[in-house]
Design a protein around this motif. Structure first.
Motif, PDB file in Angstrom:
ATOM      1  N   GLY A   1       0.812  -1.210   0.000  1.00  0.00           N
ATOM      2  CA  GLY A   1       0.000   0.000   0.000  1.00  0.00           C
ATOM      3  C   GLY A   1       0.841   1.255   0.000  1.00  0.00           C
ATOM      4  O   GLY A   1       0.564   2.219  -0.728  1.00  0.00           O
ATOM      5  N   ALA A   2       1.904   1.259   0.811  1.00  0.00           N
ATOM      6  CA  ALA A   2       2.804   2.413   0.841  1.00  0.00           C
ATOM      7  C   ALA A   2       3.512   2.582  -0.507  1.00  0.00           C
ATOM      8  O   ALA A   2       3.648   3.701  -1.018  1.00  0.00           O
ATOM      9  CB  ALA A   2       3.827   2.243   1.964  1.00  0.00           C
ATOM     10  N   SER A   3       3.961   1.469  -1.085  1.00  0.00           N
ATOM     11  CA  SER A   3       4.653   1.524  -2.374  1.00  0.00           C
ATOM     12  C   SER A   3       3.725   2.013  -3.474  1.00  0.00           C
ATOM     13  O   SER A   3       4.138   2.765  -4.359  1.00  0.00           O
ATOM     14  CB  SER A   3       5.207   0.141  -2.738  1.00  0.00           C
ATOM     15  OG  SER A   3       6.134  -0.302  -1.782  1.00  0.00           O
ATOM     16  N   LEU A   4       2.456   1.588  -3.425  1.00  0.00           N
ATOM     17  CA  LEU A   4       1.492   2.008  -4.445  1.00  0.00           C
ATOM     18  C   LEU A   4       1.281   3.513  -4.411  1.00  0.00           C
ATOM     19  O   LEU A   4       1.327   4.182  -5.453  1.00  0.00           O
ATOM     20  CB  LEU A   4       0.161   1.280  -4.224  1.00  0.00           C
ATOM     21  CG  LEU A   4      -1.008   1.726  -5.113  1.00  0.00           C
ATOM     22  CD1 LEU A   4      -0.665   1.532  -6.579  1.00  0.00           C
ATOM     23  CD2 LEU A   4      -2.274   0.956  -4.742  1.00  0.00           C
ATOM     24  N   PHE A   5       1.067   4.069  -3.224  1.00  0.00           N
ATOM     25  CA  PHE A   5       0.856   5.511  -3.122  1.00  0.00           C
ATOM     26  C   PHE A   5       2.125   6.277  -3.491  1.00  0.00           C
ATOM     27  O   PHE A   5       2.046   7.371  -4.066  1.00  0.00           O
ATOM     28  CB  PHE A   5       0.401   5.871  -1.706  1.00  0.00           C
ATOM     29  CG  PHE A   5      -1.090   5.756  -1.510  1.00  0.00           C
ATOM     30  CD1 PHE A   5      -1.854   6.867  -1.220  1.00  0.00           C
ATOM     31  CD2 PHE A   5      -1.724   4.525  -1.621  1.00  0.00           C
ATOM     32  CE1 PHE A   5      -3.218   6.771  -1.052  1.00  0.00           C
ATOM     33  CE2 PHE A   5      -3.088   4.407  -1.454  1.00  0.00           C
ATOM     34  CZ  PHE A   5      -3.853   5.533  -1.170  1.00  0.00           C
ATOM     35  N   ALA A   6       3.294   5.720  -3.160  1.00  0.00           N
ATOM     36  CA  ALA A   6       4.545   6.362  -3.566  1.00  0.00           C
ATOM     37  C   ALA A   6       4.683   6.348  -5.086  1.00  0.00           C
ATOM     38  O   ALA A   6       5.110   7.336  -5.691  1.00  0.00           O
ATOM     39  CB  ALA A   6       5.728   5.647  -2.918  1.00  0.00           C
ATOM     40  N   ALA A   7       4.294   5.231  -5.720  1.00  0.00           N
ATOM     41  CA  ALA A   7       4.384   5.132  -7.178  1.00  0.00           C
ATOM     42  C   ALA A   7       3.433   6.109  -7.857  1.00  0.00           C
ATOM     43  O   ALA A   7       3.784   6.742  -8.861  1.00  0.00           O
ATOM     44  CB  ALA A   7       4.064   3.702  -7.614  1.00  0.00           C
ATOM     45  N   VAL A   8       2.217   6.242  -7.316  1.00  0.00           N
ATOM     46  CA  VAL A   8       1.269   7.206  -7.866  1.00  0.00           C
ATOM     47  C   VAL A   8       1.840   8.617  -7.783  1.00  0.00           C
ATOM     48  O   VAL A   8       1.704   9.431  -8.714  1.00  0.00           O
ATOM     49  CB  VAL A   8      -0.082   7.120  -7.122  1.00  0.00           C
ATOM     50  CG1 VAL A   8      -0.988   8.280  -7.529  1.00  0.00           C
ATOM     51  CG2 VAL A   8      -0.762   5.791  -7.417  1.00  0.00           C
ATOM     52  N   THR A   9       2.512   8.920  -6.671  1.00  0.00           N
ATOM     53  CA  THR A   9       3.109  10.247  -6.500  1.00  0.00           C
ATOM     54  C   THR A   9       4.235  10.485  -7.499  1.00  0.00           C
ATOM     55  O   THR A   9       4.387  11.585  -8.031  1.00  0.00           O
ATOM     56  CB  THR A   9       3.645  10.404  -5.068  1.00  0.00           C
ATOM     57  OG1 THR A   9       2.597  10.110  -4.139  1.00  0.00           O
ATOM     58  CG2 THR A   9       4.152  11.809  -4.823  1.00  0.00           C
TER      59      THR A   9
END
Length: 344
Positions: free
Chosen positions: A102-110
């Motif tokens: 979940g953290a990686s996904l939001f970082a990737a979106v950013t």
């Protein structure tokens, strides 16, 4: 028992210090002054005895990286230990139940969409947007896993793992779309997050990490006795005077904060929160009063060892540290599954 814990902590800290000094000398670059005393003296007194290139490699490359390995290893290990105690299951780690994804996904979106998001947020948040988004992703995931897998105070382990699998699968799907639409520089950043690396370590990042971990440890590191009581069941722990709901909220929030910050600065590094508590549990059974503080040190030892291997095993290239921790953790994960199959 307190004397035993103090002895264990002193010995493990000495081991960590020795490993840090050894790691300082490991790498392609060889210092002109080979003596640790000569290097240390030159840095302290600035008497011109240390070569500027040596000082740069030491202070701007290796030391920040070693410090980041110590901080992130400790944070991931303590996060895994606290989650395992809260869920009362050795499989509850940030990466296995989807928090890291979940953290990686939001970082990737950013990374990919950050240019479109920044104009709509306050200026003081723009420079820390990646860290904030990683924390938000880990927090949302943690709350989802807890809500879905826990009912009437009891955690369904199968549901917990399936929720983590679903979140991780969704993360991979969205990550695939982001990779497809990303530009070259964004693609390099996404690859960095997926594989994990400490190559971007700086003193500024370490300062932020240190502050986050210090705040989290202030509330979490002394929760060993409470986690021991929770092993008996939440109702029994409440009868013993343990504020269960407050402790669970602290664990959920602070674990998400630590994991989100670690992912923002180093990408996806899995299995640290699984390996260390498992090994300590073999030695100390399920005594979290000892396991929790020791996990803070042994997590640092594990990740520092993995990072030292990653940058020295195939010079001058560097093996992603997330790959090494996955190689270490996968066999232990299988062993835990085999030992736990009768209770799941």
């Amino acid at each position: 028992m307190q004397n035993r814990l103090s002895i264990y902590l002193i010995c493990s800290l000495l081991l960590l210090a020795v490993l840090a000094v050894v790691s300082l000398y490991m790498g392609v670059y060889v210092f002109e002054k080979h003596s640790f005393y000569e290097i240390f003296r030159g840095l302290i007194y600035h008497d011109g005895t240390i070569d500027p290139a040596d000082e740069f490699v030491l202070m701007q490359l290796r030391l920040p990286r070693i410090v980041m390995a110590i901080l992130i290893g400790s944070a991931l290990s303590v996060s895994g230990t606290c989650l395992q105690g809260m869920f009362r299951n050795p499989l509850a780690t940030p990466d296995l139940i989807g928090i890291t994804a979940g953290a990686s996904l939001f970082a990737a979106v950013t990374i990919v969409l950050g240019a479109y998001i920044r104009p709509y947020i306050p200026e003081f948040l723009q420079y820390s947007l990646l860290s904030v988004m990683a924390f938000v992703g880990s927090l949302i995931t943690m709350i989802m896993v807890y809500r879905i897998s826990t009912q009437n105070g009891r955690t369904n382990v199968v549901m917990m793992l399936l929720t983590g699998v679903a979140i991780t699968a969704m993360g991979f799907a969205v990550m695939g779309l982001l990779i497809y639409f990303s530009k070259d520089d964004q693609l390099r950043d996404l690859t960095f997050w997926n594989l994990g690396s400490l190559g971007g370590a700086t003193w500024t990042k370490n300062t932020i990490l240190g502050i986050v971990i210090a705040v989290a440890y202030y509330f979490l590191i002394n929760k060993g006795k409470a986690l021991n009581a929770m092993l008996l069941g939440e109702k029994d722990a409440q009868h013993l005077g343990i504020p269960i709901e407050r402790i669970k909220k602290q664990i959920v929030l602070l674990t998400a904060l630590m994991v989100g910050t670690c992912v923002a600065f180093a990408g996806t590094i899995g299995f640290v929160g699984l390996i260390v508590p498992y090994i300590l549990r073999l030695v100390f059974k399920s005594n979290y009063h000892i396991i929790l503080p020791l996990s803070a040190v042994f997590g640092s030892i594990l990740l520092l060892l993995a990072d030292t291997i990653s940058r020295t095993i195939a010079p001058p290239s560097e093996i992603p540290i997330g790959v090494l921790t996955a190689f270490m953790g996968s066999p232990i994960f299988i062993i835990i599954l085999i030992r736990s199959r009768n209770t799941m």
